[in-house]
Design an enzyme around this catalytic site. Structure first.
Site, PDB file in Angstrom:
ATOM      1  N   LEU A 197       0.830  -1.210   0.000  1.00 26.57           N
ATOM      2  CA  LEU A 197       0.000   0.000   0.000  1.00 26.57           C
ATOM      3  C   LEU A 197       0.863   1.258   0.000  1.00 26.57           C
ATOM      4  O   LEU A 197       2.039   1.225   0.356  1.00 26.57           O
ATOM      5  CB  LEU A 197      -0.933  -0.024   1.221  1.00 26.57           C
ATOM      6  N   PRO A 198       0.253   2.412  -0.365  1.00 19.93           N
ATOM      7  CA  PRO A 198       1.060   3.616  -0.547  1.00 19.93           C
ATOM      8  C   PRO A 198       1.498   4.328   0.741  1.00 19.93           C
ATOM      9  O   PRO A 198       2.480   5.059   0.701  1.00 19.93           O
ATOM     10  CB  PRO A 198       0.136   4.536  -1.360  1.00 19.93           C
ATOM     11  N   THR A 250       6.190   0.575   2.181  1.00 17.75           N
ATOM     12  CA  THR A 250       7.217   1.371   2.859  1.00 17.75           C
ATOM     13  C   THR A 250       6.500   2.408   3.715  1.00 17.75           C
ATOM     14  O   THR A 250       5.853   3.319   3.182  1.00 17.75           O
ATOM     15  CB  THR A 250       8.124   2.099   1.850  1.00 17.75           C
ATOM     16  N   LYS A 280      15.334  -0.211   5.432  1.00 18.08           N
ATOM     17  CA  LYS A 280      14.962   0.261   4.074  1.00 18.08           C
ATOM     18  C   LYS A 280      15.212   1.770   3.926  1.00 18.08           C
ATOM     19  O   LYS A 280      15.738   2.226   2.914  1.00 18.08           O
ATOM     20  CB  LYS A 280      13.488  -0.092   3.833  1.00 18.08           C
ATOM     21  N   LYS A 319       9.218  10.765  -0.369  1.00 18.31           N
ATOM     22  CA  LYS A 319       8.496  10.072   0.715  1.00 18.31           C
ATOM     23  C   LYS A 319       9.499   9.341   1.620  1.00 18.31           C
ATOM     24  O   LYS A 319       9.453   9.461   2.842  1.00 18.31           O
ATOM     25  CB  LYS A 319       7.504   9.072   0.111  1.00 18.31           C
TER      26      LYS A 319
END
Ligand code: NAD
Length: 298
Positions: free
Chosen positions: A64-65, A97, A172, A247
């Protein structure tokens, strides 16, 4: 395995298709009906009901975003979240993420219902998702990561466990902050050399064989025409977008604030990428940061 898959966008679409191609029984849900039609064409079953996607599932995967989308899906808002619906013993793998705190909060809520959940954000981009060569950077209990491994192997070529819940997200964003920094450094070095009359292709070969070598130089050269089949040679189309890099840099800086870590290069990278996006380049590949260093008198 019977798998419920949430979010079949740029990344989730090919990931779900690879799971189906590996023989898994995948049922996908997305808020965008057109994406479900595309998923059907790649061998994935689809449903217009989130609850039906998890009925009988042994594994639930989400791609998902944002953190809001992840909490909305699992914890709910006005409607009850999916955790209320997922059967005990189901393994939950969130590949989105997002910030580590949200990952931990949702994993804790899952644990309270007897469900194992890991964070497993990915590196490798849309190309890696299509080719099934993603790197999964996992956080969560060792047993859950081992349980996830055969499923992740169908979508990627590397599975790492960074530590406990949330650690996958931290690893990450550390990686992507470093990626931003060395891409910017590579771009300004190439421009400096070119401004002094050097051929960027020759300079790239020299730096690749010298102490400045890095991934941006080796496989993702930002100077147009130096390398075939990279975004810089395709008008900076495709690849990993500036908006997505922003982001991830935002997540890195938020994480740095929480621990009072000094990340001066990450902060500068975020400013440069933010102004690059503000100049209308948010949809371009992140290697387009090179254009910030072009002299206007050329
Ligand atoms: P995307 O916007 O293409 O896909 C996300 C999908 O999730 C959309 O189709 C959206 O409709 C769907 N969605 C949102 N809320 C939902 C819900 N409640 N239930 C079901 N579906 C829902 O984004 P993407 O590029 O596929 O990225 C997904 C994640 O992967 C992001 O967290 C991103 O940061 C990360 N990521 C992306 C890349 C990349 O190169 N695109 C690389 C690495 C990691």
């Amino acid at each position: 395995m019977k798998i419920g898959f949430f979010g079949v966008g740029n990344m989730g679409g090919p990931m779900a298709a690879n799971l189906a191609a590996a023989g898994h029984d995948v049922t996908a849900f997305d808020l965008v009906p057109a994406l479900l039609v595309a998923a059907e064409e790649s061998g994935v079953h689809t449903t217009d009901s989130p609850a039906r996607a998890v009925d009988g599932a042994e594994v639930v995967i989400s791609m998902l975003p944002s953190a809001a989308a992840v909490t909305g899906l699992y914890l709910g808002g006005d409607e009850p979240g999916l955790l209320e619906r997922i059967a005990p013993d189901t393994l939950i793998i969130d590949c989105s993420t997002i910030d580590a705190d949200t990952s931990r909060r949702v994993a804790d809520a899952a644990a309270q219902r007897g469900l194992a959940m890991i964070d497993a954000p990915v590196s490798g981009g849309v190309g890696g998702a299509k080719a099934g060569t993603l790197t999964f950077i996992c956080g969560g209990p060792e047993a859950a990561v081992e349980q996830a491994r055969p499923v992740l192997d169908a979508m990627g070529k590397n599975v790492f466990r960074a530590g406990d819940s949330g650690a996958g997200q931290v690893a990450k964003i550390c990686n992507n902050m470093l990626l931003a920094v060395h891409m910017i450094g590579t771009a300004e070095a190439l421009q400096l050399g070119a401004d002094h009359g050097l051929d960027p292709a020759v300079l790239s070969e020299i730096m690749k064989a010298s102490s400045g070598s890095n991934w941006s130089l080796q496989v993702y050269n930002p100077w147009p025409g130096v390398m075939p089949n990279v975004p810089s040679s395709n008008n900076y189309e495709g690849g990993f977008g500036v908006n997505l890099m922003n982001k991830d840099l935002g997540l890195a800086l938020t994480a740095a604030l929480a621990t009072r870590s000094a990340t001066p290069m990450g902060a500068l990278a975020r400013s440069l990428y933010a102004s690059h996006a503000n100049q209308g380049h948010g949809g371009k590949d992140f290697s387009s940061i090179l254009t910030q260093f072009k002299r206007q008198d050329d």
